[in-house]
Structure formats: C-alpha cells, structure tokens
Motif scaffolding. Structure first.
Motif, mmCIF file in Angstrom:
data_model
loop_
_atom_site.group_PDB
_atom_site.id
_atom_site.type_symbol
_atom_site.label_atom_id
_atom_site.label_comp_id
_atom_site.label_asym_id
_atom_site.label_seq_id
_atom_site.Cartn_x
_atom_site.Cartn_y
_atom_site.Cartn_z
ATOM 1 N N SER A 1 41.724 36.453 40.108
ATOM 2 C CA SER A 1 43.107 36.728 39.704
ATOM 3 C C SER A 1 43.720 37.782 40.622
ATOM 4 O O SER A 1 44.900 37.739 40.923
ATOM 5 C CB SER A 1 43.166 37.169 38.245
ATOM 6 N N PHE B 1 43.329 38.118 43.756
ATOM 7 C CA PHE B 1 43.835 37.457 44.964
ATOM 8 C C PHE B 1 45.279 37.007 44.722
ATOM 9 O O PHE B 1 46.153 37.175 45.565
ATOM 10 C CB PHE B 1 42.986 36.217 45.306
ATOM 11 N N ILE B 2 45.493 36.421 43.544
ATOM 12 C CA ILE B 2 46.826 35.889 43.242
ATOM 13 C C ILE B 2 47.841 37.023 43.101
ATOM 14 O O ILE B 2 48.950 36.953 43.635
ATOM 15 C CB ILE B 2 46.757 35.028 41.968
ATOM 16 N N GLN C 1 47.676 40.000 44.404
ATOM 17 C CA GLN C 1 47.901 40.608 45.722
ATOM 18 C C GLN C 1 48.898 39.763 46.513
ATOM 19 O O GLN C 1 49.819 40.288 47.126
ATOM 20 C CB GLN C 1 46.562 40.735 46.462
ATOM 21 N N SER C 2 48.710 38.458 46.471
ATOM 22 C CA SER C 2 49.638 37.556 47.160
ATOM 23 C C SER C 2 51.047 37.706 46.612
ATOM 24 O O SER C 2 52.016 37.729 47.369
ATOM 25 C CB SER C 2 49.186 36.101 46.993
ATOM 26 N N ALA C 3 51.142 37.806 45.287
ATOM 27 C CA ALA C 3 52.459 37.951 44.665
ATOM 28 C C ALA C 3 53.133 39.232 45.159
ATOM 29 O O ALA C 3 54.332 39.232 45.456
ATOM 30 C CB ALA C 3 52.310 37.972 43.148
#
Lengths: 316, 312
Positions: B126, B128-129, B131-133
């Motif tokens: 989660s 990773f997601i 951080q991308s956001a």
C-alpha cells in the motif's frame, strides 16, 4: 463454471500455478501493448535488470526460509556493487577476498541472531546502516567500472534465447535442486518448519542458520556483481530498493513468512514479475509517477487471488 | 534497586545521556544546550511516529507498519498544497492530514483483514501506492507552510521547543492509553497470546483495526508537522522514518515479539538516535564512518539490552 474448473484443477495446483500465470498474463499484456518487445533485443532489454533482482530475491528467500527477515539486503547488494566496481576491477584478489569476507560476516550475523535470540528485523536494520556506510567509504561518489569479464557475461548474446531468460532459468534450477530436491536442502528447510524436532534429531540449528545466512550473503554478492555488469558503474544507493522488492518477490512467488515454506522457482518468477511491472506501466503510457504504485497494485492483486484460491481450498 | 535497573527503558536513557556527555566533553561544553534543544525537536518527530509503531509492534510477531514514510509524505504534500500557505486554512490542512492518515490506516487494515495479507507485505504494497499518489499530486512543487504552523514547530519556551512539550504531553496520554485503558490492555494481551486474548473475550480484530488506524493517523500528523518545520513537504521527507520508527521502538525496550512495551523508552531512544549522529558529526566523522558506527552502536545496544532483559 468456477466450480467446474475447481473440480478439474485442485486448489493446491492452482496456487502453485498462480505465480507463473501472473507472469504470463503480464508478459502477454506487454507483448500486446508493445509488439516490438517480442523480439530478441526487446526481451533482452525488458528482462536484463530482473537478473540482479532475482538474485537478491533468492538471497532473501534463504533468510525467510529460517523464519527470519533481512531488511539490509538492499544496502548489502549496493555495497557488493561498489566493491565490484572498484576493488574487484582494480585489484581482483582484494575484491574476491572482500566479497568472501562479507559472506562470512553474514554467517556470523546468523550465528549472533540465533545465539542471542535477537530479532532479525532489528539486527539487519542496524546492519543496513553498516553496509551503506561501508559502501560510501568504498565509493564516495558514483563511479567505478565493471570488470570486463562480468560485463561480457551480462551482455552475452547467445543464439535464439536471450541471456536474461537463460540466467533466470539457471538460477531457479540450481537453487531448486539444491534446496528442494537434495537431502541437505530438506534439512535446511526443516529449520524453518520445526527447529525443535530437527535439533532433537541431532542437527545443529546454529550451523543451519549460519549456512542459510552465508547463502544469502553469497547470492547478495552475486546480485551486486550482476547489477554492476549491467550498469557498468555503481553508487552507494544503487540497490536500496531491493530490500522491499526482494521480500515482495518471495511472497509473490508463493513463499510464506513462517514455516520454511518457500519456492526458489516461485521467487525468481516473483522477482521477474515485479521487474516487469515497472515496464508495464510505461508501455501503457500512463503517468510515470504511478510506476511504483503499479508494483504495489500488482502485488495486492496477486495476493488477493491467492486468498480466493485458498478459500476454495478450505471449502472442499 | 535491582528492579529499577531491569527497567527495559533505562538503557535508552543511559545511552542518550552518555552520548550527550561525550559530545559535551569533546566540545568542552560549548553548544551543548543547543544540541539538546535540537535533539528535543527532532526527537519529537521520531516519537510521534514511534508511538504508533509501538502499538502496532506490541500486537505481536509480524505486526509492523512499513507505510509510515509514504503516509507522512502524502499527508504533508496534500495538506501543504491545499493550505497554500494561508493561515486561515490551517484547521482544514490539519484535519486533511489526519483524514489521510485515517484513510491510509483503513486501506492497510482492509488488506490485512480482508485479503489476509501479512502486515509487512500489506503495508509495504500500500505504501508504494501512497508514495505514487504523493509524487503525482505534488509535481515537485514545494509549497511553503502557513506562517503560524512554521512558528509553532520552531517556537521555544525558555529554550525548550514547544513541539517537544506538546509531544511529551502526547506521550503521557499514550502511556495512560497503554496502561490504564481497556484498549491498551487489550493490545498488550493480544501481543502476549492472541488466542488467549480472544478466548478471554477481547475483540481482537477490532483492537487491531484501531491500532493500525491510530498508527497511520499519527504518521499523518507527523507529516503535517514535519512539513511545517522544514519549510514545505518534500517527496523524500518520510524516508528515514521507516528505519528510525522501528529502531526507536526496539531500542526503547519494547519487545519485538510483542506484548511488552513502554512509552518512556521511546523518548530515550529518540534522543539517543539523534544525539548519536550529532556526536559522530562533532567528532568530524565522514558520512560513511558515521553510518557504520550508527549501525554498530544500534546493534550493540540491542545485544546488551536483550541480555539484561531475558526473563521468561
């Protein structure tokens, strides 16, 4: 419909097939999005960075197999990469000795964790500072050069099948035979499954843990060398993200956190899947900002599928 | 006396004091007060996230929140951008940061509970997601924090940073939460034996859910304050908090196996970690030597602490 399939294929088999099927699905989608990747050259480009990740994942798998966790493998691979790009290139003997010494340190870490009953998460967390510090000392600024023989090995162009595929199959095969098929490998895995009964049977858990940690160090060193062979130079932060990628790769490949339940073939497949996940999004022409997020999403998706299969298994 | 010596949090404080004295001895006492003041400020940020991490780790083996850095970054970037430096928007920004924390915690626990993913992998994927956001939302902008927030995070009363006082009060509250409330006792009981806790009528999953939500909310708060302190949110602002949140908890005397934890050790360990780096800087050690020694000393403390703490 689903139950018909369920009757034909046992959930156990289905679970074993999940990692290769996810990889295949990802590959097919990439081929469809960007047909040029189907060529020899395209596959080579697509897969070559998966090799060091696969080696690091195998290293992590050895640690997970004895119910420990290594949060320092990324920093360790960085250090090995720095040594490869400097000492191993300039003074090969010193480089070999240094790498061998590091593998020895890994074995000692295994002994320390076992003898003092220390939490491996914390010890390896501390070691990640040590490896990173040493990497900075060996190579203060990005640079160095890959030793010629590693460079030529990693850029090998065998006929028909691209080198990364051969390397991945070789890594998975060697570790599979050693760990899953040999008598000693079974003992090693037993230390993760039931250490008490293994100790009663006269095996030294200390020596098994040291062996497993040394193997992890060995594959970590190989990962660093392979990485430098591809990038031709190194820096101290080059592989820090491998820590998380390697844990994710093992789990993605069907490994469990406890009980010595791991799969070398699955681990290599998991690592390749994660490596491809990044390329996948760039072929989708989506925002590059979401690259890391895609890896997380793929991980969650595969694990969700695994839960669905396990539920099917429990119902029967 | 021997009972006092066996307090698990004692070592962290002894370590912090020793490191501070060593620094003071080296510089002949000049700047020691400033060093201490800086340690209190930076230590406060460590303690905020470590409080949440401590409750999570106390839940037992395998429980750890690796999404703290991503949560901090996301909360920091979104709240700073929404506030746009306007003091009037401050409450909105704070609430937003806390809500983002709550959202992150909800996603984490949903993954753990519904998909039965091990917490390490669930919070990792989660993160990773998130951080991308944060990267996608931020676009490399560095929005200045509103004036009052920056003032609050850097203000001092009689030389003591206000934020350290506030976090000390928070720590006292969390100590009471851990030792004096049903929830806190439930967390400890689950960490000691989840099955026994379940049979004793403790609602295990509800307690776990609350713990993960609280941890992420504290991370959101820390991201908000840290962005205010450092003049805006940066995409790598949470990075060092992944390792240090766990290190502070463990050096502070909380058992990694779960079930035994304490709040006083967190402050000791946070000060110890910061003062250790300061000491090595003062001694003129380069980045490499500093990292190596930090790692070795952390391991040394843990080896020493675990030796004095084996009481099964």
């Amino acid at each position: 419909m689903a139950s018909q399939i369920g009757n034909l294929i046992s959930p156990r088999l289905l679970r074993a097939l999940l990692p290769p099927l996810s990889l295949a699905a990802l590959l097919v989608t990439i081929f469809w999005l960007q047909p040029r990747t189907q060529s020899y050259f395209g596959l080579n480009l697509l897969l070559n960075l998966a090799i060091p990740i696969a080696l690091a994942t195998i290293a992590q798998m050895f640690i997970l197999c004895v119910n420990e966790l290594d949060l320092s493998i990324g920093a360790f691979v960085s250090l090995c990469a720095c040594i490869t790009a400097t000492w191993l290139n300039d003074t090969p003997l010193l480089g070999v000795l240094a790498l061998a010494g590091l593998v020895g340190v890994y074995a000692l870490l295994g002994a320390l964790i076992h003898l003092r009953n220390l939490p491996s998460i914390v010890v390896t967390l501390g070691m990640s500072f040590v490896w990173l510090g040493l990497a900075v000392l060996v190579l203060p600024t990005p640079g160095g050069a890959a030793p010629g023989w590693i460079r030529s090995l990693m850029t090998l162009k065998p006929p028909l099948v691209p080198f990364p595929i051969i390397a991945a199959v070789a890594i998975a095969g060697v570790v599979h035979v050693g760990l899953m098929r040999s008598a000693f490998g079974t003992v090693l895995r037993g230390a993760g499954g039931n250490p008490a009964s293994l100790a009663r049977a006269g095996w030294s858990i200390l020596r098994i843990k040291m062996t497993m940690f040394a193997l992890a160090g060995f594959f970590g060193a190989l990962s660093g060398m392979a990485l430098v062979g591809l990038t031709t130079s190194a820096d101290a932060n080059i592989a820090l993200r491998y820590t998380l990628l390697s844990i994710a790769g093992v789990i993605l490949g069907g490994g469990e956190f406890v009980g010595g339940r791991v799969s070398p073939i699955g681990a290599v497949i998991g690592a390749v899947t994660l490596a491809l996940a990044g390329s996948f999004l760039s072929f989708l022409r989506l925002n590059p900002d979401w690259q890391i997020g895609a890896q997380g999403a793929i991980l969650i998706l595969v694990l969700a599928l695994r839960v669905l299969i396990s539920r099917g298994e429990a119902r029967r | 006396m021997s009972g006092r010596l066996r307090q698990p949090w004692l070592w962290a404080w002894v370590g912090a004091a020793a490191v501070w004295l060593a620094t003071a001895a080296f510089t002949g006492g000049t700047g020691s007060a400033q060093v201490l003041s800086a340690a209190l400020t930076f230590g406060a940020f460590y303690v905020i996230v470590a409080l949440g991490q401590m409750f999570v780790i106390t839940l037992g083996p395998g429980n750890v929140d690796l999404s703290i850095p991503a949560c901090m970054t996301l909360a920091g970037t979104v709240s700073m951008k929404v506030m746009g430096g306007a003091a009037a928007m401050l409450p909105v920004g704070l609430v937003l940061a806390l809500l983002i924390g709550l959202g992150v915690g909800t996603v984490n626990f949903a993954l753990i509970r519904l998909l039965r993913i091990p917490p390490i992998i669930a919070t990792l994927s989660s993160s990773f997601i998130f951080q991308s956001a944060a990267i996608w939302y931020n676009r490399g902008l560095r929005v200045k924090p509103p004036e009052p927030l920056a003032d609050f995070t850097t203000a001092r009363i009689a030389g003591v940073p206000v934020i350290a006082l506030a976090v000390a009060a928070l720590a006292v509250a969390m100590h009471l939460l851990l030792t004096r409330t049903l929830y806190g006792r439930a967390v400890l009981a689950i960490g000691q034996n989840q099955r026994a806790a379940h049979l004793a009528g403790i609602r295990v999953e509800r307690t776990r859910a609350l713990t993960y939500l609280m941890c992420a909310t504290l991370a959101g708060l820390c991201g908000f304050l840290l962005a205010g302190f450092s003049g805006g949110a940066a995409l790598n602002m949470g990075e060092e908090y992944l390792l240090s949140s766990i290190a502070v908890v463990v050096i502070g005397g909380t058992s990694v196996a779960g079930g035994y934890s304490n709040v006083p050790g967190l402050w000791g360990a946070a000060l110890f970690l910061f003062l250790l780096v300061t000491m090595l800087n003062t001694f003129g050690a380069g980045a490499g030597v500093r990292l190596v020694l930090t790692g070795l000393i952390i391991i040394g403390v843990i080896v020493a602490a675990s030796g004095g703490r084996r009481r099964i």
